[in-house]
Design an enzyme around this catalytic site. Structure first.
Site, short mmCIF file in Angstrom:
data_model
loop_
_atom_site.label_atom_id
_atom_site.label_comp_id
_atom_site.label_asym_id
_atom_site.label_seq_id
_atom_site.Cartn_x
_atom_site.Cartn_y
_atom_site.Cartn_z
N ASP A 1 51.24 39.44 41.04
CA ASP A 1 51.02 38.47 41.19
C ASP A 1 51.07 37.01 40.57
OD1 ASP A 1 48.63 39.40 40.08
OD2 ASP A 1 47.29 38.40 41.31
N GLU B 1 45.37 40.11 41.19
CA GLU B 1 44.40 39.86 39.75
C GLU B 1 44.34 38.05 39.43
OE1 GLU B 1 44.19 38.46 35.41
OE2 GLU B 1 45.10 37.74 36.61
#
Length: 377
Positions: free
Chosen positions: A70, A135
């Protein structure tokens, strides 16, 4: 510019608009490559977050590459010189959201693993991948949940390399062998609203809190140690008032953060803050949020293997550091794993026109491969 395996895979990953928590097939791309070289692929989805646990081998020790697919939002598209999810190479630099943080590191990991297994098909132990798409977001359903799953089935990681962009001036000049803890607080000081012309009929929470704020800012929380700088306290936001110039506010809200070393615990910090507020006779409410505990990986197998790999590849020595923010390493280290972070330069992470040096990509894959050689060959 000459193509390379690491660059080609980087370009494929960078084309995926995987804004947190959306993985957008990045893990499928990685899993397909790993499956071809003998990895067992296990998808772990928790709520809206995709996670990948891939492992080749059933014996210990386990070396794990960890990272995230991400990326943070792009911001204004007009501010970018090229589309953030249509990667471009200009003047030897690869531009795109996630190029530094941290899709090129993921590509280098995969290429390094492919090359290592081809040369060392009978390697010792196991190689694993722990990849999340959570994250950059709340980090509630990503690495922490995968680690909980592994712990419940007693599957242990011995060495973990997180591909966060650790380098500062040249590739590999900085390796993170730990991170400071992060403790957040929201403090609400109660007062009494009133007219500024009649202060005796009101209680101004800003005035009441001034001495306590001053003491919090001046307090030496610890002196740090050989691995960590001294604990720091910072006020990140402070708010009071209705917006009118003639109204004494009824509350003052303070948002603050500790980045703390292993010399002090979160509970000790909470107690000391509370003592300062009480000493100043304040009426307050406080809400705490512990983002992560500090962790350290002393010089041992993993650190030495990494130092040797960097020196062999770049000809330069590396410096160990615990500076910067937090990473998902904070969820892995408490299991007893040795954890380091090593990746590309971090100068443009989370910025418009995020980019990396194309010339660093193959050397990063070489460093990763050398680490595998040093530990598992």
């Amino acid at each position: 510019m000459q193509s390379s395996e690491t660059l080609d895979l980087s370009l494929e990953l960078l084309q995926q608009p995987s804004v947190t928590p959306n993985d957008h097939t990045c893990q499928d791309i990685i899993a397909a490559r790993l499956s071809k070289i003998g990895f067992n692929i296990e998808s772990m989805r928790f709520e809206d977050v995709d996670n990948l646990w891939a492992r080749k081998g059933t014996t210990e020790p386990v070396f794990c590459f960890a990272g995230h697919t991400d990326v943070v939002p792009t911001g204004s598209l007009e501010a970018w010189d090229s589309a953030p999810f249509a990667p471009e190479i200009r003047d030897g630099k690869l531009y795109g959201r996630g190029s530094a943080d941290m899709k090129t590191a993921l590509a280098a990991m995969v290429v390094a693993t492919e090359r290592f297994i081809e040369k060392h098909p009978q390697h010792k132990g196991s190689i694993a991948y722990l990849i999340t798409s959570d994250e950059e977001g709340p980090a509630k359903n990503g690495t922490v949940k995968v680690i909980e799953t592994l712990e419940n089935r007693q599957e242990k990681i011995k060495w973990c390399l997180v591909g966060e962009p650790s380098s500062t001036n040249t590739l590999g000049d900085i390796v993170k062998n730990g991170r400071r803890g992060s403790l957040n607080a929201k403090i609400i000081i109660q007062g009494k609203q009133g007219h500024v012309a009649y202060p005796h009929l009101a209680k101004n929470p800003i005035h009441l809190a001034t001495a306590a704020i001053d003491e919090l800012c001046k307090t030496v929380w610890d002196e740090g140690n050989e691995y960590f700088p001294a604990t720091s306290f910072q006020i990140s936001n402070i708010h009071a008032g209705t917006g009118a110039t003639n109204v004494i506010p009824d509350t003052l809200e303070i948002t603050c953060n500790f980045r703390f070393s292993t010399e002090v615990t979160a509970e000790e910090l909470k107690a000391r803050v509370t003592a300062i507020l009480d000493k100043n006779d304040l009426d307050y409410d406080i809400t705490w949020n512990l983002s992560g505990l500090p962790f350290i990986t002393p010089v041992g197998d993993l650190v030495k293997a990494t130092q040797q790999a960097i020196e062999k590849t770049t000809g330069s020595c590396t410096q160990l550091s615990t500076s910067g923010g937090t990473s998902d390493g904070r969820f892995i280290a408490p299991t007893g794993a040795q954890v380091i972070e090593l990746g590309v330069l971090n100068a443009t992470i989370h910025q418009v026109n995020e980019h990396v040096n194309v010339a660093d990509l193959e050397p990063l894959a070489q460093i990763y491969e050398e680490i595998l050689v040093n530990l598992l060959a």
